[in-house]
Design a protein around this motif. Structure first.
Motif, short mmCIF file in Angstrom:
data_model
loop_
_atom_site.label_atom_id
_atom_site.label_comp_id
_atom_site.label_asym_id
_atom_site.label_seq_id
_atom_site.Cartn_x
_atom_site.Cartn_y
_atom_site.Cartn_z
N ASN A 43 0.81 -1.22 0.00
CA ASN A 43 0.00 0.00 0.00
C ASN A 43 0.84 1.27 0.00
O ASN A 43 0.39 2.30 -0.50
N SER A 44 2.02 1.23 0.64
CA SER A 44 2.76 2.48 0.84
C SER A 44 4.06 2.57 0.06
O SER A 44 4.32 3.58 -0.59
N CYS A 45 4.88 1.57 0.11
CA CYS A 45 6.24 1.68 -0.39
C CYS A 45 6.37 1.15 -1.82
O CYS A 45 7.27 1.57 -2.56
N ALA A 46 5.50 0.19 -2.20
CA ALA A 46 5.68 -0.51 -3.47
C ALA A 46 5.64 0.43 -4.67
O ALA A 46 6.34 0.20 -5.66
N ALA A 47 4.84 1.50 -4.58
CA ALA A 47 4.69 2.44 -5.70
C ALA A 47 6.06 2.80 -6.27
O ALA A 47 6.23 2.87 -7.48
N CYS A 48 7.03 3.04 -5.40
CA CYS A 48 8.36 3.42 -5.88
C CYS A 48 9.38 2.29 -5.74
O CYS A 48 10.21 2.10 -6.62
N HIS A 49 9.30 1.55 -4.63
CA HIS A 49 10.38 0.59 -4.37
C HIS A 49 10.21 -0.73 -5.12
O HIS A 49 11.12 -1.55 -5.11
N ASP A 50 9.05 -0.96 -5.75
CA ASP A 50 8.90 -2.17 -6.56
C ASP A 50 9.55 -1.97 -7.92
O ASP A 50 10.24 -2.85 -8.41
N ALA A 53 11.17 3.35 -9.26
CA ALA A 53 10.79 4.68 -9.76
C ALA A 53 11.57 5.75 -9.03
O ALA A 53 11.84 5.63 -7.83
N LEU A 54 11.95 6.82 -9.73
CA LEU A 54 12.68 7.96 -9.14
C LEU A 54 14.03 7.53 -8.55
O LEU A 54 14.57 8.18 -7.67
N ASN A 55 14.54 6.38 -9.01
CA ASN A 55 15.80 5.83 -8.49
C ASN A 55 15.72 5.28 -7.07
O ASN A 55 16.72 5.20 -6.37
N GLN A 71 26.22 1.12 5.79
CA GLN A 71 26.74 2.49 5.71
C GLN A 71 26.07 3.44 6.69
O GLN A 71 26.72 4.19 7.40
N LYS A 72 24.72 3.42 6.67
CA LYS A 72 23.99 4.45 7.41
C LYS A 72 23.45 3.98 8.74
O LYS A 72 23.13 4.81 9.59
N SER A 73 23.28 2.71 8.92
CA SER A 73 22.68 2.07 10.11
C SER A 73 21.16 2.19 10.07
O SER A 73 20.60 3.15 9.54
N LYS A 79 14.95 7.16 10.26
CA LYS A 79 14.80 8.62 10.31
C LYS A 79 14.60 9.19 8.91
O LYS A 79 13.81 10.12 8.72
N SER A 80 15.34 8.66 7.92
CA SER A 80 15.21 9.14 6.54
C SER A 80 13.77 9.00 6.06
O SER A 80 13.23 9.91 5.44
N VAL A 81 13.18 7.82 6.34
CA VAL A 81 11.81 7.59 5.86
C VAL A 81 10.86 8.55 6.56
O VAL A 81 10.01 9.19 5.94
N LYS A 82 11.03 8.70 7.88
CA LYS A 82 10.11 9.55 8.63
C LYS A 82 10.22 11.02 8.21
O LYS A 82 9.23 11.72 8.11
N GLY A 84 11.58 12.08 5.33
CA GLY A 84 11.51 12.24 3.89
C GLY A 84 12.89 12.41 3.28
O GLY A 84 13.85 12.72 3.98
N MET A 85 12.98 12.15 1.99
CA MET A 85 14.22 12.30 1.23
C MET A 85 13.87 13.21 0.05
O MET A 85 12.70 13.50 -0.17
N PRO A 86 14.88 13.65 -0.73
CA PRO A 86 14.55 14.56 -1.84
C PRO A 86 13.39 14.04 -2.69
O PRO A 86 12.52 14.82 -3.09
N GLN A 87 13.34 12.74 -2.96
CA GLN A 87 12.31 12.20 -3.85
C GLN A 87 11.28 11.35 -3.11
O GLN A 87 10.42 10.76 -3.74
N MET A 88 11.44 11.23 -1.80
CA MET A 88 10.51 10.37 -1.06
C MET A 88 9.74 11.21 -0.06
O MET A 88 10.33 11.92 0.74
N PRO A 89 8.40 11.14 -0.12
CA PRO A 89 7.60 11.93 0.82
C PRO A 89 7.82 11.45 2.26
O PRO A 89 8.07 10.27 2.48
N GLY A 91 7.50 9.87 5.65
CA GLY A 91 6.64 8.76 6.06
C GLY A 91 6.48 7.72 4.97
O GLY A 91 5.93 6.65 5.21
N GLY A 92 6.95 8.01 3.76
CA GLY A 92 6.87 7.04 2.67
C GLY A 92 5.45 6.61 2.36
O GLY A 92 5.20 5.45 2.05
N LEU A 93 4.49 7.52 2.51
CA LEU A 93 3.07 7.27 2.24
C LEU A 93 2.40 6.36 3.26
O LEU A 93 1.33 5.83 3.00
N CYS A 94 3.03 6.15 4.40
CA CYS A 94 2.39 5.36 5.46
C CYS A 94 2.13 6.31 6.63
O CYS A 94 3.07 6.83 7.22
#
Ligand code: HEC
Length: 111
Positions: A43-50, A53-55, A71-73, A79-82, A84-89, A91-94
């Motif tokens: 429902n949330s992550c597959a749109a891009c991570h399947d 998309a958007l690298n 690398q990042k732990s 924290k990145s997901v919560k 957001g990243m340049p191309q990721m909203p 919370g990652g849509l969750c």
């Protein structure tokens, strides 16, 4: 007359019934949460991570995921997901994922 064999067989049955119930409840709990993670991912992550998309790093690209986790732990990735990243909203849509859900989602994608 007191029968030791009857006593033994009764308590043996009680023990096996008890451990079967324990075993069953363990199975139910773990399969339910695994299914939830798969659903949340879809429902949330597959749109891009399947599709990548958007690298976005693809689900199942375990070499890349393992490298990133090293690398990042894991706490940084959560924290990145919560945040957001340049191309990721953020919370990652969750909108109802906990930190623990994000950790499970990242582990799910890295396999
Ligand atoms: C709108 C597309 C999109 C959605 C939806 C999305 N992501 Fe991402 N994700 C990306 C992109 C693109 C990147 C690569 C970084 C960037 O360019 O923003 C990324 C990077 C990541 C990273 C690496 C972060 C880092 O620090 O390098 C993690 C972890 C991650 N996503 C997890 C998730 C999880 C978990 C979900 C679902 C709850 C999710 N993403 C949903 C697009 C998305």
């Amino acid at each position: 007359m007191f029968s030791i064999s009857k006593l033994l067989s009764t308590s043996y049955r009680a023990i096996t019934a008890g451990s079967a119930a324990l075993l069953l409840s363990g199975i139910v709990i773990s399969s339910a949460s695994a299914a939830d993670i798969a659903t949340t991912y879809n429902n949330s992550c597959a749109a891009c991570h399947d599709s990548g998309a958007l690298n976005a790093i693809k689900k199942g690209d375990s070499a890349k995921w393992q490298q990133l986790i090293k690398q990042k732990s894991m706490p940084t990735l959560i924290k990145s997901v919560k945040g957001g990243m340049p191309q990721m909203p953020a919370g990652g849509l969750c909108d109802k994922c906990s930190d623990d859900d994000y950790r499970k989602l990242i582990e799910y994608m890295s396999k």
